[in-house]
Scaffold this motif. Structure first.
Motif, mmCIF file in Angstrom:
data_model
loop_
_atom_site.group_PDB
_atom_site.id
_atom_site.type_symbol
_atom_site.label_atom_id
_atom_site.label_comp_id
_atom_site.label_asym_id
_atom_site.label_seq_id
_atom_site.Cartn_x
_atom_site.Cartn_y
_atom_site.Cartn_z
ATOM 1 N N GLY A 114 38.359 40.012 51.744
ATOM 2 C CA GLY A 114 37.846 39.693 50.407
ATOM 3 C C GLY A 114 37.184 38.352 50.312
ATOM 4 O O GLY A 114 36.717 37.968 49.250
ATOM 5 N N GLY A 179 34.058 36.922 36.056
ATOM 6 C CA GLY A 179 34.518 37.615 37.252
ATOM 7 C C GLY A 179 35.259 38.896 36.905
ATOM 8 O O GLY A 179 35.566 39.181 35.734
ATOM 9 N N PHE A 180 35.548 39.676 37.959
ATOM 10 C CA PHE A 180 36.251 40.944 37.768
ATOM 11 C C PHE A 180 37.597 40.730 37.092
ATOM 12 O O PHE A 180 38.001 41.505 36.223
ATOM 13 C CB PHE A 180 36.452 41.633 39.135
ATOM 14 C CG PHE A 180 37.363 42.814 39.049
ATOM 15 C CD1 PHE A 180 36.877 44.044 38.630
ATOM 16 C CD2 PHE A 180 38.712 42.693 39.333
ATOM 17 C CE1 PHE A 180 37.727 45.131 38.498
ATOM 18 C CE2 PHE A 180 39.560 43.776 39.206
ATOM 19 C CZ PHE A 180 39.067 44.998 38.795
ATOM 20 N N THR A 181 38.277 39.663 37.496
ATOM 21 C CA THR A 181 39.654 39.455 37.029
ATOM 22 C C THR A 181 39.695 39.373 35.510
ATOM 23 O O THR A 181 40.534 40.014 34.875
ATOM 24 C CB THR A 181 40.227 38.176 37.676
ATOM 25 O OG1 THR A 181 40.082 38.321 39.089
ATOM 26 C CG2 THR A 181 41.687 37.985 37.331
ATOM 27 N N THR A 246 38.600 51.401 43.419
ATOM 28 C CA THR A 246 37.555 50.690 44.172
ATOM 29 C C THR A 246 36.745 51.746 44.956
ATOM 30 O O THR A 246 36.909 51.875 46.172
ATOM 31 C CB THR A 246 38.182 49.659 45.138
ATOM 32 O OG1 THR A 246 39.323 50.270 45.795
ATOM 33 C CG2 THR A 246 38.644 48.419 44.430
ATOM 34 N N ASP A 279 36.107 49.125 39.989
ATOM 35 C CA ASP A 279 36.010 47.760 40.526
ATOM 36 C C ASP A 279 34.916 47.788 41.594
ATOM 37 O O ASP A 279 35.102 48.317 42.683
ATOM 38 C CB ASP A 279 37.382 47.383 41.121
ATOM 39 C CG ASP A 279 37.378 46.016 41.793
ATOM 40 O OD1 ASP A 279 36.307 45.404 41.901
ATOM 41 O OD2 ASP A 279 38.460 45.575 42.218
ATOM 42 N N TYR A 281 33.483 45.505 43.457
ATOM 43 C CA TYR A 281 33.513 44.117 43.929
ATOM 44 C C TYR A 281 32.615 43.806 45.125
ATOM 45 O O TYR A 281 32.091 42.716 45.222
ATOM 46 C CB TYR A 281 34.958 43.707 44.252
ATOM 47 C CG TYR A 281 35.517 44.418 45.466
ATOM 48 C CD1 TYR A 281 35.771 45.779 45.434
ATOM 49 C CD2 TYR A 281 35.751 43.737 46.638
ATOM 50 C CE1 TYR A 281 36.249 46.439 46.544
ATOM 51 C CE2 TYR A 281 36.240 44.386 47.750
ATOM 52 C CZ TYR A 281 36.479 45.730 47.710
ATOM 53 O OH TYR A 281 36.931 46.373 48.800
ATOM 54 N N THR A 308 30.815 41.768 39.975
ATOM 55 C CA THR A 308 31.121 40.339 40.122
ATOM 56 C C THR A 308 30.173 39.712 41.129
ATOM 57 O O THR A 308 29.654 40.409 42.010
ATOM 58 C CB THR A 308 32.587 40.167 40.609
ATOM 59 O OG1 THR A 308 32.842 38.790 40.880
ATOM 60 C CG2 THR A 308 32.864 40.954 41.874
ATOM 61 N N SER A 310 31.412 37.327 42.978
ATOM 62 C CA SER A 310 32.354 36.635 43.873
ATOM 63 C C SER A 310 32.091 36.923 45.344
ATOM 64 O O SER A 310 32.321 36.068 46.188
ATOM 65 C CB SER A 310 33.790 37.013 43.522
ATOM 66 O OG SER A 310 34.155 36.380 42.314
ATOM 67 N N LYS A 311 31.647 38.141 45.669
ATOM 68 C CA LYS A 311 31.378 38.460 47.075
ATOM 69 C C LYS A 311 29.905 38.240 47.407
ATOM 70 O O LYS A 311 29.569 37.941 48.546
ATOM 71 C CB LYS A 311 31.744 39.917 47.404
ATOM 72 C CG LYS A 311 33.067 40.376 46.872
ATOM 73 C CD LYS A 311 34.232 39.650 47.475
ATOM 74 C CE LYS A 311 35.451 39.902 46.620
ATOM 75 N NZ LYS A 311 36.649 39.272 47.007
HETATM 76 C C1 LIG Z 1 39.127 44.402 45.336
HETATM 77 C C2 LIG Z 1 38.850 43.167 44.577
HETATM 78 N N1 LIG Z 1 38.486 43.253 43.314
HETATM 79 C C3 LIG Z 1 38.264 42.141 42.581
HETATM 80 C C4 LIG Z 1 38.430 40.896 43.108
HETATM 81 C C5 LIG Z 1 38.295 39.659 42.243
HETATM 82 O O1 LIG Z 1 37.048 39.435 41.838
HETATM 83 P P1 LIG Z 1 36.668 38.173 40.912
HETATM 84 O O2 LIG Z 1 36.639 36.972 41.782
HETATM 85 O O3 LIG Z 1 35.348 38.567 40.397
HETATM 86 O O4 LIG Z 1 37.687 38.009 39.837
HETATM 87 C C6 LIG Z 1 38.780 40.751 44.422
HETATM 88 C C7 LIG Z 1 38.934 39.396 44.997
HETATM 89 O O5 LIG Z 1 39.219 39.187 46.132
HETATM 90 C C8 LIG Z 1 38.992 41.909 45.179
HETATM 91 O O6 LIG Z 1 39.341 41.829 46.475
#
Ligand SMILES: Cc1ncc(COP(=O)(O)O)c(C=O)c1O
Length: 469
Positions: A114, A179-181, A246, A279, A281, A308, A310-311
């Motif tokens: 991740g 972000g996703f969270t 996912t 998700d 991601y 997101t 984030s990646k």
């Molecule tokens: C499967 C998955 N979904 C979501 C996230 C979190 O994403 P964000 O940083 O956008 O909150 C991660 C973070 O490692 C992840 O591995």
């Protein structure tokens, strides 16, 4: 992709990854900072001349000089009257990082899943986009914005999701989030307000999902994942009316949700009046030219899709987006309003510029090539050192799963690897309620160079061997 190492002093190595063009200066600076902070280069120690280091590393002298100047400006280095460059005497350094004499291992190689390649954050592009955003910002853009997000970014994201993910959404369906969270938290709280009580999570799955569901006052139920993705019959047997998935690259198994499972899920959602939370991601990174569209595109009224950066860019930006069915989007925007009054407006405008300009796509193309090369390094290292291991989940993203020989104690392997400064991540920690399954490790390779991947696997090769009967 060639990885190059250069002797700097008898005790220090600098590692650069040439597969990622345009970042060598940034990599060199980062490597020097790390070496100085960790004490591998001591205060007062002399660095090689820029000419010598450039020759050793096969870089231009100007690039090395520029890096030295940058680190001098930051206070890490000083240039002395005689022309030599030294580590600044005033720095506070770690006293524990210097390995004992003769120790072969000094850097931790962390196969954490991740984590994207943090060295490749497109700093120049982001600076450009941010500059553009500030230059063009109106008085209104500096004030409180719409809680659902900047209209411009929502427009850009809706068309991006249609173009790249075959999603089906207009800007009114988009809520920008941190972000996703945050996106999943907002969605779950709205679902609870609207009467949902039970939410299914994948097992094995992203460890924080259970906590997120509980945190929203809902009951999580695990649903198993097999080689085709989430097992829909098992989902049907639960009381859940929503499920977090996912589909593009399951965390942690790496499987891509199979077409028949997608259809089954849609049937489940119709029967149950259920909702799927997708998700999305790491969907940007697929390697076999067969892009898999988002689940959302098949049933926009039954799916909340959360994306997101984030990646794709870096987790620090805390930027994401929710594509919600029209009946839910206003309530999610309202929840966002209650939560924080909206995501940073200038960041939103910068992201809009980045995507509109094509720089985001160009960065993704570069990163796809970089991750593809790292992926090859991992498969080749395992083929060389542990050919008996089954490696799965490599079609997308930057983690895979190596199933260990029967009888191998997963926890003991992870502990033994840690003693060799290799961080492996056992599958057990992803299993909800400790459900059983074959021993396996999740191998993230996004933030490791090809060299580190090969070194890490070589360091633990003997631990991965089948046990003699
Ligand atoms: C499967 C998955 N979904 C979501 C996230 C979190 O994403 P964000 O940083 O956008 O909150 C991660 C973070 O490692 C992840 O591995």
């Amino acid at each position: 992709m060639a990885v190059e190492w250069s002797g700097l002093t008898p005790e220090i190595m600098l590692q650069l990854d040439r597969g990622i063009r345009g970042t060598l200066g940034i990599q060199l600076q980062a490597a020097l900072r790390t070496a100085i902070r960790s004490g591998r280069l001591r205060a007062g120690e002399r660095l090689p001349s820029s000419r010598k280091l450039a020759a050793d590393l096969g870089l231009s002298r100007g690039l090395v000089q520029g890096s030295y100047e940058q680190l001098a400006a930051e206070g890490y280095l000083t240039a002395t009257a005689g022309g030599a460059t030294r580590v600044a005497l005033t720095l506070r350094q770690s006293t524990t990082a210097r390995p004992p004499a003769g120790a072969a291992v000094d850097t931790v190689i962390d196969f954490s899943p991740g984590r994207p390649d943090l060295n490749s954050f497109p700093a120049r592009d982001w600076l450009w986009a941010y500059g553009e955003a500030i230059r063009a910002a109106s008085r209104r853009d500096i004030g409180y914005g719409e809680p659902a997000g900047s209209p411009r970014l929502r427009e850009v994201l809706a068309s991006y999701a249609q173009r790249v993910r075959a999603a089906s959404a207009g800007s009114a369906d988009v809520v920008v989030c941190n972000g996703f969270t945050q996106g999943v938290g907002l969605t779950l709280r709205v679902l609870r307000e609207q009467g949902t009580t039970t939410v299914a999570v994948e097992d094995p799955g992203h460890g924080e999902m259970t906590m997120q569901v509980r945190g929203a006052g809902l009951r999580p139920v695990p649903v198993p994942v097999d080689a085709h993705g989430v097992v829909v019959d098992a989902l049907r047997a639960t009381a859940a009316t929503a499920v977090i998935l996912t589909p593009a690259h399951q965390t942690p198994t790496g499987v891509v949700l199979a077409p028949e499972r997608r259809q089954e899920l849609l049937r489940w959602a119709d029967e149950r009046d259920g909702l799927m939370i997708e998700d999305d991601y790491d969907s940007e990174f697929r390697y076999d030219r067969r892009p898999v569209g988002a689940l959302q595109g098949l049933a926009p009224d039954r799916v909340v899709m959360i994306g997101t950066v984030s990646k794709s860019l870096g987790p620090t930006l805390r930027l994401g987006w929710i594509l919600a069915p029209r009946r839910l989007a206003p309530a999610i925007a309202e929840e966002k309003h209650r939560n924080d009054w909206g995501t940073n407006g200038l960041d939103q405008l910068a992201l809009a510029r980045l995507v509109e300009s094509g720089r985001y796509d160009a960065h993704l193309r570069r990163m796809r090539r970089a991750y593809a090369a790292k992926r090859i390094a991992l498969t080749e290292a395992l083929r060389q050192h542990a050919p008996h291991l089954r490696l799965t989940g490599l079609d997308a993203g930057f983690h895979a799963v190596a199933t260990l020989p029967e009888g191998v104690d997963e926890a003991a392997l992870v502990a033994a690897a840690a003693r060799r400064a290799v961080r492996l991540h056992g599958m057990r920690r992803y299993r909800v309620h400790g459900t059983s399954g074959p021993p396996a490790v999740v191998l993230g390779f996004g933030d490791l160079s090809a060299y580190a991947i090969r070194s890490g696997i070589a360091r633990v090769a003997d631990l991965l061997q089948p046990r003699p009967d």
